[in-house]
Structure formats: C-alpha cells, structure tokens
Design a protein around this motif. Structure first.
Motif, PDB file in Angstrom:
ATOM      1  N   ARG A  45      13.883  85.569 -73.541  1.00  0.00           N
ATOM      2  CA  ARG A  45      14.809  86.153 -74.510  1.00  0.00           C
ATOM      3  C   ARG A  45      14.399  85.801 -75.944  1.00  0.00           C
ATOM      4  O   ARG A  45      14.204  84.636 -76.278  1.00  0.00           O
ATOM      5  CB  ARG A  45      16.227  85.647 -74.223  1.00  0.00           C
ATOM      6  CG  ARG A  45      17.320  86.411 -74.951  1.00  0.00           C
ATOM      7  CD  ARG A  45      18.683  85.829 -74.611  1.00  0.00           C
ATOM      8  NE  ARG A  45      19.756  86.607 -75.227  1.00  0.00           N
ATOM      9  CZ  ARG A  45      20.928  86.102 -75.588  1.00  0.00           C
ATOM     10  NH1 ARG A  45      21.182  84.807 -75.398  1.00  0.00           N
ATOM     11  NH2 ARG A  45      21.852  86.871 -76.128  1.00  0.00           N
ATOM     12  N   THR A  46      14.317  86.829 -76.794  1.00  0.00           N
ATOM     13  CA  THR A  46      13.779  86.696 -78.142  1.00  0.00           C
ATOM     14  C   THR A  46      14.703  87.361 -79.149  1.00  0.00           C
ATOM     15  O   THR A  46      15.288  88.411 -78.865  1.00  0.00           O
ATOM     16  CB  THR A  46      12.367  87.330 -78.199  1.00  0.00           C
ATOM     17  OG1 THR A  46      11.490  86.567 -77.374  1.00  0.00           O
ATOM     18  CG2 THR A  46      11.828  87.371 -79.610  1.00  0.00           C
ATOM     19  N   LEU A  47      14.810  86.759 -80.332  1.00  0.00           N
ATOM     20  CA  LEU A  47      15.695  87.271 -81.380  1.00  0.00           C
ATOM     21  C   LEU A  47      14.917  87.452 -82.668  1.00  0.00           C
ATOM     22  O   LEU A  47      14.260  86.517 -83.146  1.00  0.00           O
ATOM     23  CB  LEU A  47      16.853  86.288 -81.618  1.00  0.00           C
ATOM     24  CG  LEU A  47      17.850  86.657 -82.725  1.00  0.00           C
ATOM     25  CD1 LEU A  47      18.663  87.890 -82.336  1.00  0.00           C
ATOM     26  CD2 LEU A  47      18.788  85.476 -83.019  1.00  0.00           C
ATOM     27  N   GLU A  68      16.200  91.100 -79.024  1.00  0.00           N
ATOM     28  CA  GLU A  68      17.479  91.435 -79.650  1.00  0.00           C
ATOM     29  C   GLU A  68      17.314  91.251 -81.155  1.00  0.00           C
ATOM     30  O   GLU A  68      16.329  90.649 -81.611  1.00  0.00           O
ATOM     31  CB  GLU A  68      18.597  90.539 -79.114  1.00  0.00           C
ATOM     32  CG  GLU A  68      18.774  90.646 -77.601  1.00  0.00           C
ATOM     33  CD  GLU A  68      19.825  89.694 -77.061  1.00  0.00           C
ATOM     34  OE1 GLU A  68      20.817  89.403 -77.775  1.00  0.00           O
ATOM     35  OE2 GLU A  68      19.642  89.224 -75.919  1.00  0.00           O
ATOM     36  N   ARG A 104      21.295  81.421 -75.772  1.00  0.00           N
ATOM     37  CA  ARG A 104      20.100  80.728 -76.237  1.00  0.00           C
ATOM     38  C   ARG A 104      18.885  81.639 -76.172  1.00  0.00           C
ATOM     39  O   ARG A 104      18.824  82.558 -75.350  1.00  0.00           O
ATOM     40  CB  ARG A 104      19.858  79.493 -75.382  1.00  0.00           C
ATOM     41  CG  ARG A 104      20.980  78.472 -75.455  1.00  0.00           C
ATOM     42  CD  ARG A 104      20.453  77.203 -76.072  1.00  0.00           C
ATOM     43  NE  ARG A 104      21.518  76.229 -76.271  1.00  0.00           N
ATOM     44  CZ  ARG A 104      21.416  75.221 -77.098  1.00  0.00           C
ATOM     45  NH1 ARG A 104      20.340  75.075 -77.846  1.00  0.00           N
ATOM     46  NH2 ARG A 104      22.404  74.348 -77.227  1.00  0.00           N
ATOM     47  N   PHE A 105      17.900  81.329 -77.024  1.00  0.00           N
ATOM     48  CA  PHE A 105      16.693  82.136 -77.126  1.00  0.00           C
ATOM     49  C   PHE A 105      15.461  81.239 -77.051  1.00  0.00           C
ATOM     50  O   PHE A 105      15.447  80.134 -77.604  1.00  0.00           O
ATOM     51  CB  PHE A 105      16.673  82.910 -78.445  1.00  0.00           C
ATOM     52  CG  PHE A 105      17.774  83.936 -78.561  1.00  0.00           C
ATOM     53  CD1 PHE A 105      17.532  85.260 -78.245  1.00  0.00           C
ATOM     54  CD2 PHE A 105      19.046  83.567 -78.965  1.00  0.00           C
ATOM     55  CE1 PHE A 105      18.537  86.209 -78.333  1.00  0.00           C
ATOM     56  CE2 PHE A 105      20.066  84.499 -79.060  1.00  0.00           C
ATOM     57  CZ  PHE A 105      19.807  85.831 -78.742  1.00  0.00           C
ATOM     58  N   VAL A 108      12.920  82.729 -81.818  1.00  0.00           N
ATOM     59  CA  VAL A 108      13.596  83.383 -82.943  1.00  0.00           C
ATOM     60  C   VAL A 108      12.544  83.527 -84.034  1.00  0.00           C
ATOM     61  O   VAL A 108      11.754  82.600 -84.270  1.00  0.00           O
ATOM     62  CB  VAL A 108      14.790  82.564 -83.465  1.00  0.00           C
ATOM     63  CG1 VAL A 108      15.474  83.283 -84.630  1.00  0.00           C
ATOM     64  CG2 VAL A 108      15.796  82.295 -82.341  1.00  0.00           C
TER      65      VAL A 108
END
Length: 247
Positions: A45-47, A68, A104-105, A108
C-alpha cells in the motif's frame, strides 16, 4: 489578514490557476521516479501526497502498486480521475500536511518539490510528523526537491525570460524573502489575446532542515541521491531524492 503566501499557497487556488494546462507545462518523464518508487513499495500500500493529475501515481499504479492519493485541489483530482485508470486510484481531498487518511502505508512520497508548496515551515514539519504516524514500521517516506540556491536571487529579486515566438512571450518574476526562505513568483504570458498571470508560492528548505524535521518526527535519513537514477548526492548536486525511515 491573509498574506500573498496564504492566498497563492492555498491548494484550491493553485488548482484554479494551474490545473487546466498543468500536464502540458510539466512534461517530465515519470519513468525514473516510478522505477525507484515501485522497487521501494514492493507491491504494498502506497500513498502519494499532492497526487495532482497523476503524472507519477497513475504509471506507478499500472505497475501493480496499490496507490492512493491526497490532493488539495478538486480540479486537479478531477483531471486525474478523467484519465485511463484514474477512477481506480482513491483520492482524499484535503491538506497534505495533515495526511488525512486511515491505516498504514509501506511507502509515502512527495515529488517535484511539492513539500515546498507548504509555505509555512511549521506545516512542513507537520507533514513529516503525520507521515510518520501512517508509515509501517519498515516503511519509507520519499521526497524529491531541488537544493535551494539563494545566490540566484540577488537582493531577493529575479526576472527570467522563458520564451518568445511569433505569437507569444513569457517572463517569470520572483520576489524572495531570503530571511524567511519564501518566495512568490509570477509567470506572465503575453499573447495577442492579452496577458495571463500564473502565480506560485513556496517556502524552500535546505536538506539539513528537512533531515531535522524528519528526526523530530521519529524518522531518520536512510538514503539520499542526486536523482531518481541513484546518482550520488554531492555538495554540488542541484537536487535530491531522500528516503526516510522510522527510527
């Protein structure tokens, strides 16, 4: 009373001024950044903060990375959503300094000097603190910025010719507060139809300042390069890509 920095530095204002032709004015190849970020993300998961029109976020998502975004301008986010694959990237409208997301990521990131769009040094520090809050224990926060060169602005002023052709011409005018490390710039475009103004504001920070903000947020500098291709960072490097990790 609002200052020029408060007005011009507002993401909604930025979107109204820049969204229409942002992509054509920032025709930068995203591939080196995407290669670098995809390796760090590892499919997790990446922001992207200030995801804008998706110049980096969309090709990164196309690599299979679950991306995201946070974006302060609804107009910029709408440009992203209208692109192929754009509607599949969740975007939260809000202030990137607040990192207004849940969970959580693993990664970022902030690219293209955008942390400097936070025109108050306290808000830059808030951004680091809030990124630390959402990072996985083995996660990474990546920023890309230029290295400030105040000598380019003698007496805090600069006028630069951008282009001139048969139908238009453009100049860019800078007014720099050297003590506060802030500037307002105005791109002035002259055409047969009239004059167009495109203002911008930044609060620039030196690499050591960013490292201190990170440290106070519980992050440490893990890697620093001159560019996305991992060229070594030196005292003469014009920019840097920095990777911070939880302490």
């Amino acid at each position: 009373m609002s200052s020029s920095y408060d007005v011009i530095g507002n993401p909604s204002f930025f979107g109204r001024v820049w969204a229409e032709d942002y992509d054509s004015e920032t025709e930068l190849d995203p591939t080196p950044a995407v290669d670098f970020l995809a390796q760090l993300a590892g499919g997790r998961r990446t922001l992207e903060l200030a995801i804008g029109t998706g110049r980096v976020g969309l090709p990164l998502a196309a690599r299979g990375v679950p991306v995201e975004g946070v974006e302060g301008s609804e107009l910029m986010a709408a440009k992203l959503a209208a692109k192929p694959g754009g509607s599949d990237v969740p975007v939260t409208i809000g202030d990137m300094a607040d990192v207004p997301v849940s969970g959580r990521f693993a990664l970022v990131y902030l690219v293209f000097n955008t942390i400097f769009n936070l025109v108050d040094v306290r808000r830059q520090a808030d951004c680091f603190a809030n990124v630390a809050r959402v990072l996985e224990p083995d996660g990474a926060f990546v920023i890309e910025t230029y290295v400030p060169a105040p000598s380019h602005f003698p007496d805090g002023k600069r006028v630069q010719a951008l282009w001139a052709d048969a139908e238009s011409a453009a100049i860019e005018v800078y007014d720099v507060d050297l003590a506060a490390q802030r500037f307002v710039s105005q791109k002035v475009i002259f055409t047969a139809d009239g004059i167009r103004l495109k203002p911008h504001a930044e609060r620039y920070s030196f690499p050591g300042e960013l490292d201190l903000m990170a440290e106070r947020a519980g992050l440490r500098l893990a890697e620093r390069y001159e560019s996305w291709d991992r060229r070594p960072f030196t005292g003469s490097s014009p920019g840097h890509v920095s990777v911070y990790r939880p302490m």
